[in-house]
Design a protein around this motif. Structure first.
Motif, PDB file in Angstrom:
ATOM      1  N   TYR A 150       3.442  16.351  -3.631  1.00 26.66           N
ATOM      2  CA  TYR A 150       2.423  15.433  -2.732  1.00 26.66           C
ATOM      3  C   TYR A 150       3.063  13.904  -2.560  1.00 26.66           C
ATOM      4  CZ  TYR A 150      -1.062  18.997  -3.573  1.00 26.66           C
ATOM      5  OH  TYR A 150      -1.975  19.991  -3.728  1.00 26.66           O
ATOM      6  N   LEU A 151       4.392  13.699  -2.908  1.00 28.08           N
ATOM      7  CA  LEU A 151       5.234  12.691  -2.989  1.00 28.08           C
ATOM      8  C   LEU A 151       6.514  12.735  -2.243  1.00 28.08           C
ATOM      9  CD1 LEU A 151       4.262  11.029  -6.393  1.00 28.08           C
ATOM     10  CD2 LEU A 151       3.342  10.462  -4.018  1.00 28.08           C
ATOM     11  N   LYS A 152       6.743  11.900  -1.325  1.00 28.91           N
ATOM     12  CA  LYS A 152       8.024  11.807  -0.763  1.00 28.91           C
ATOM     13  C   LYS A 152       8.872  10.493  -1.061  1.00 28.91           C
ATOM     14  CE  LYS A 152       8.540  11.511   3.600  1.00 28.91           C
ATOM     15  NZ  LYS A 152       8.482  11.592   4.985  1.00 28.91           N
ATOM     16  N   LYS A 153      10.168  10.667  -1.589  1.00 24.70           N
ATOM     17  CA  LYS A 153      10.857   9.537  -1.934  1.00 24.70           C
ATOM     18  C   LYS A 153      11.521   9.149  -0.607  1.00 24.70           C
ATOM     19  CE  LYS A 153      14.474   7.778  -5.022  1.00 24.70           C
ATOM     20  NZ  LYS A 153      15.497   8.424  -5.810  1.00 24.70           N
ATOM     21  N   VAL A 154      11.494   7.829  -0.405  1.00 19.39           N
ATOM     22  CA  VAL A 154      12.208   7.109   0.783  1.00 19.39           C
ATOM     23  C   VAL A 154      12.983   5.962   0.364  1.00 19.39           C
ATOM     24  CG1 VAL A 154      10.311   7.943   2.354  1.00 19.39           C
ATOM     25  CG2 VAL A 154      10.056   5.604   1.439  1.00 19.39           C
ATOM     26  N   GLU A 155      13.800   5.666   1.093  1.00 18.22           N
ATOM     27  CA  GLU A 155      14.496   4.172   0.916  1.00 18.22           C
ATOM     28  C   GLU A 155      13.974   3.450   1.746  1.00 18.22           C
ATOM     29  OE1 GLU A 155      17.658   2.203  -1.281  1.00 18.22           O
ATOM     30  OE2 GLU A 155      16.750   4.011  -1.544  1.00 18.22           O
ATOM     31  N   LEU A 156      13.551   2.230   1.642  1.00 19.37           N
ATOM     32  CA  LEU A 156      13.074   1.143   2.711  1.00 19.37           C
ATOM     33  C   LEU A 156      14.198   0.453   3.325  1.00 19.37           C
ATOM     34  CD1 LEU A 156      10.416  -0.477   0.614  1.00 19.37           C
ATOM     35  CD2 LEU A 156      10.075   1.102   2.072  1.00 19.37           C
ATOM     36  N   GLU A 157      13.773   0.758   4.855  1.00 20.72           N
ATOM     37  CA  GLU A 157      15.226   0.346   5.660  1.00 20.72           C
ATOM     38  C   GLU A 157      14.990  -1.128   5.740  1.00 20.72           C
ATOM     39  OE1 GLU A 157      15.582   0.666  10.554  1.00 20.72           O
ATOM     40  OE2 GLU A 157      14.404   2.219   9.479  1.00 20.72           O
ATOM     41  N   ARG A 158      16.325  -1.657   5.899  1.00 26.56           N
ATOM     42  CA  ARG A 158      16.615  -3.228   5.840  1.00 26.56           C
ATOM     43  C   ARG A 158      16.345  -3.524   7.245  1.00 26.56           C
ATOM     44  NH1 ARG A 158      18.156  -6.159   0.901  1.00 26.56           N
ATOM     45  NH2 ARG A 158      18.752  -4.472  -0.748  1.00 26.56           N
ATOM     46  N   LEU A 178      10.140  -6.939  -6.895  1.00 26.09           N
ATOM     47  CA  LEU A 178      10.092  -7.952  -8.086  1.00 26.09           C
ATOM     48  C   LEU A 178      10.551  -9.407  -7.356  1.00 26.09           C
ATOM     49  CD1 LEU A 178      12.253  -5.843 -10.561  1.00 26.09           C
ATOM     50  CD2 LEU A 178       9.724  -6.360 -10.443  1.00 26.09           C
ATOM     51  N   PRO A 179      10.094 -10.427  -8.227  1.00 23.14           N
ATOM     52  CA  PRO A 179      10.482 -11.686  -7.744  1.00 23.14           C
ATOM     53  C   PRO A 179      11.811 -12.148  -7.379  1.00 23.14           C
ATOM     54  CG  PRO A 179       8.847 -11.787  -9.648  1.00 23.14           C
ATOM     55  CD  PRO A 179       9.359 -10.410  -9.458  1.00 23.14           C
ATOM     56  N   ASP A 180      12.953 -11.604  -8.210  1.00 21.17           N
ATOM     57  CA  ASP A 180      14.332 -11.768  -8.019  1.00 21.17           C
ATOM     58  C   ASP A 180      14.769 -10.648  -7.402  1.00 21.17           C
ATOM     59  OD1 ASP A 180      13.851  -9.896  -9.996  1.00 21.17           O
ATOM     60  OD2 ASP A 180      15.134 -11.002 -11.505  1.00 21.17           O
ATOM     61  N   GLY A 181      14.011  -9.723  -6.790  1.00 24.31           N
ATOM     62  CA  GLY A 181      14.909  -8.680  -6.205  1.00 24.31           C
ATOM     63  C   GLY A 181      14.666  -8.749  -4.411  1.00 24.31           C
ATOM     64  N   VAL A 182      14.552  -7.445  -4.001  1.00 24.04           N
ATOM     65  CA  VAL A 182      14.614  -7.456  -2.615  1.00 24.04           C
ATOM     66  C   VAL A 182      13.068  -7.949  -2.075  1.00 24.04           C
ATOM     67  CG1 VAL A 182      14.147  -5.676  -0.523  1.00 24.04           C
ATOM     68  CG2 VAL A 182      16.012  -5.381  -2.370  1.00 24.04           C
ATOM     69  N   SER A 183      13.159  -8.632  -1.238  1.00 28.93           N
ATOM     70  CA  SER A 183      11.815  -9.120  -0.636  1.00 28.93           C
ATOM     71  C   SER A 183      11.199  -8.229   0.213  1.00 28.93           C
ATOM     72  CB  SER A 183      12.249 -10.434   0.273  1.00 28.93           C
ATOM     73  OG  SER A 183      10.889 -11.046   0.948  1.00 28.93           O
ATOM     74  N   LYS A 198       1.018  -1.230  -0.090  1.00 25.55           N
ATOM     75  CA  LYS A 198      -0.081   0.089   0.072  1.00 25.55           C
ATOM     76  C   LYS A 198       0.869   1.155  -0.154  1.00 25.55           C
ATOM     77  CE  LYS A 198      -1.007  -0.101   4.821  1.00 25.55           C
ATOM     78  NZ  LYS A 198      -2.091  -0.291   5.885  1.00 25.55           N
ATOM     79  N   ILE A 199       2.223   1.290  -0.350  1.00 27.13           N
ATOM     80  CA  ILE A 199       2.840   2.374  -0.670  1.00 27.13           C
ATOM     81  C   ILE A 199       3.342   2.149  -2.190  1.00 27.13           C
ATOM     82  CG2 ILE A 199       3.642   2.570   1.642  1.00 27.13           C
ATOM     83  CD1 ILE A 199       6.486   1.361   0.504  1.00 27.13           C
ATOM     84  N   ILE A 200       4.160   3.294  -2.586  1.00 27.36           N
ATOM     85  CA  ILE A 200       4.335   3.294  -4.329  1.00 27.36           C
ATOM     86  C   ILE A 200       5.734   2.698  -4.263  1.00 27.36           C
ATOM     87  CG2 ILE A 200       4.733   4.787  -6.190  1.00 27.36           C
ATOM     88  CD1 ILE A 200       2.773   6.815  -4.468  1.00 27.36           C
ATOM     89  N   THR A 201       5.865   1.454  -4.708  1.00 26.10           N
ATOM     90  CA  THR A 201       6.963   0.790  -4.906  1.00 26.10           C
ATOM     91  C   THR A 201       6.705  -0.583  -5.254  1.00 26.10           C
ATOM     92  OG1 THR A 201       9.273   0.015  -3.879  1.00 26.10           O
ATOM     93  CG2 THR A 201       7.482  -0.526  -2.458  1.00 26.10           C
ATOM     94  N   THR A 202       7.575  -1.458  -6.273  1.00 28.38           N
ATOM     95  CA  THR A 202       7.215  -2.678  -6.668  1.00 28.38           C
ATOM     96  C   THR A 202       8.213  -3.691  -6.077  1.00 28.38           C
ATOM     97  OG1 THR A 202       6.529  -1.827  -8.501  1.00 28.38           O
ATOM     98  CG2 THR A 202       7.093  -3.997  -8.533  1.00 28.38           C
ATOM     99  N   VAL A 221       8.834   2.252 -10.068  1.00 33.57           N
ATOM    100  CA  VAL A 221       9.866   2.233  -8.774  1.00 33.57           C
ATOM    101  C   VAL A 221      10.065   0.985  -8.233  1.00 33.57           C
ATOM    102  CG1 VAL A 221      10.048   3.600  -6.418  1.00 33.57           C
ATOM    103  CG2 VAL A 221       8.660   4.945  -8.318  1.00 33.57           C
ATOM    104  N   ILE A 222      11.108   0.657  -7.905  1.00 37.41           N
ATOM    105  CA  ILE A 222      11.712  -0.751  -7.380  1.00 37.41           C
ATOM    106  C   ILE A 222      11.944  -0.801  -6.266  1.00 37.41           C
ATOM    107  CG2 ILE A 222      13.138  -2.736  -8.040  1.00 37.41           C
ATOM    108  CD1 ILE A 222      10.884  -2.155 -10.282  1.00 37.41           C
ATOM    109  N   ALA A 223      11.712  -1.501  -5.260  1.00 39.88           N
ATOM    110  CA  ALA A 223      12.127  -1.638  -3.746  1.00 39.88           C
ATOM    111  C   ALA A 223      13.575  -1.745  -3.617  1.00 39.88           C
ATOM    112  CB  ALA A 223      11.369  -2.494  -3.017  1.00 39.88           C
ATOM    113  N   PRO A 224      14.455  -1.370  -2.956  1.00 42.11           N
ATOM    114  CA  PRO A 224      14.069  -0.610  -1.812  1.00 42.11           C
ATOM    115  C   PRO A 224      13.755   0.819  -1.931  1.00 42.11           C
ATOM    116  CG  PRO A 224      16.229  -0.699  -1.876  1.00 42.11           C
ATOM    117  CD  PRO A 224      15.803  -1.559  -3.362  1.00 42.11           C
TER     118      PRO A 224
END
Length: 200
Positions: A191-199, A133-138, A127-131, A176-179
């Protein structure tokens, strides 16, 4: 297919838009996103929700598009189909509902949906804006950020997610691909803020 009824038809050539009819998306817990994707021309949307309410019936994207109100800018695409399922609360049954899907989006039950998407080898959008991928970050390797839960943030998120799905299907720029991720921030100019998902 009547291309002028596809709101983003100038973003990609007609062949790619026509090709959208071959794709299917599962949307868990977001009737708004299901309707946007239907209006985009995605071939099949499997909507999975908790209950069917009178509001769902009123905004159900499977209504007869000829009966659309005059203020409705886009007449929906009659070449798409929407199949609604109640959320099964059973892992095997949900996995059965998601088989053959090209992308899974979950605004509810994210953990279960992400696990099944990984097992099926398909992209997953939370429910955020990122994807993911099956072979990427889980999805299970990162911490989800806190997000604002209000009608405006929700509407913007659904709209941008629909655009991301169009990018996945048409190859019109990369999603946009995770992370990497974006969250809606109403105080931000865009209206959008870019973030790096924390491991984790």
């Amino acid at each position: 297919m009547n291309f002028k009824h596809i709101f983003w038809f100038e973003m990609a050539d007609y062949e790619k838009i026509e090709y959208l009819r071959k794709f299917s998306v599962a949307v868990i817990g977001s009737r708004m996103l299901a309707e946007i994707l239907w209006r985009c021309g995605v071939g099949c949307i499997r909507y999975i929700g908790d209950v069917v309410t009178p509001v769902d019936v009123r905004i159900d994207p499977t209504y007869d598009y000829l009966d659309a109100n005059d203020y409705d800018v886009m007449h929906p695409n009659p070449d798409s189909c929407v199949i609604s399922y109640p959320y099964p609360h059973d892992y095997k049954e949900l996995k059965k509902q998601l088989r053959g899907i090209d992308v899974v989006v979950a605004h509810k039950y994210e953990d279960v949906a992400a696990r099944i998407a990984e097992e099926l080898g398909v992209p997953f959008i939370p429910k955020i804006i990122t994807t993911f991928l099956p072979d990427g970050v889980s999805f299970f390797e990162v911490k989800m950020p806190q997000i604002e839960e209000n009608p405006i943030s929700y509407s913007i998120t659904c709209s941008v997610q629909a655009g991301e799905i169009m990018r996945i299907f048409t190859g019109y720029e990369l999603p946009v691909i995770a992370p990497e991720a974006y969250v809606v921030d109403l105080k931000s100019k865009s209206y959008l803020k870019k973030v790096e998902l924390e491991r984790i």
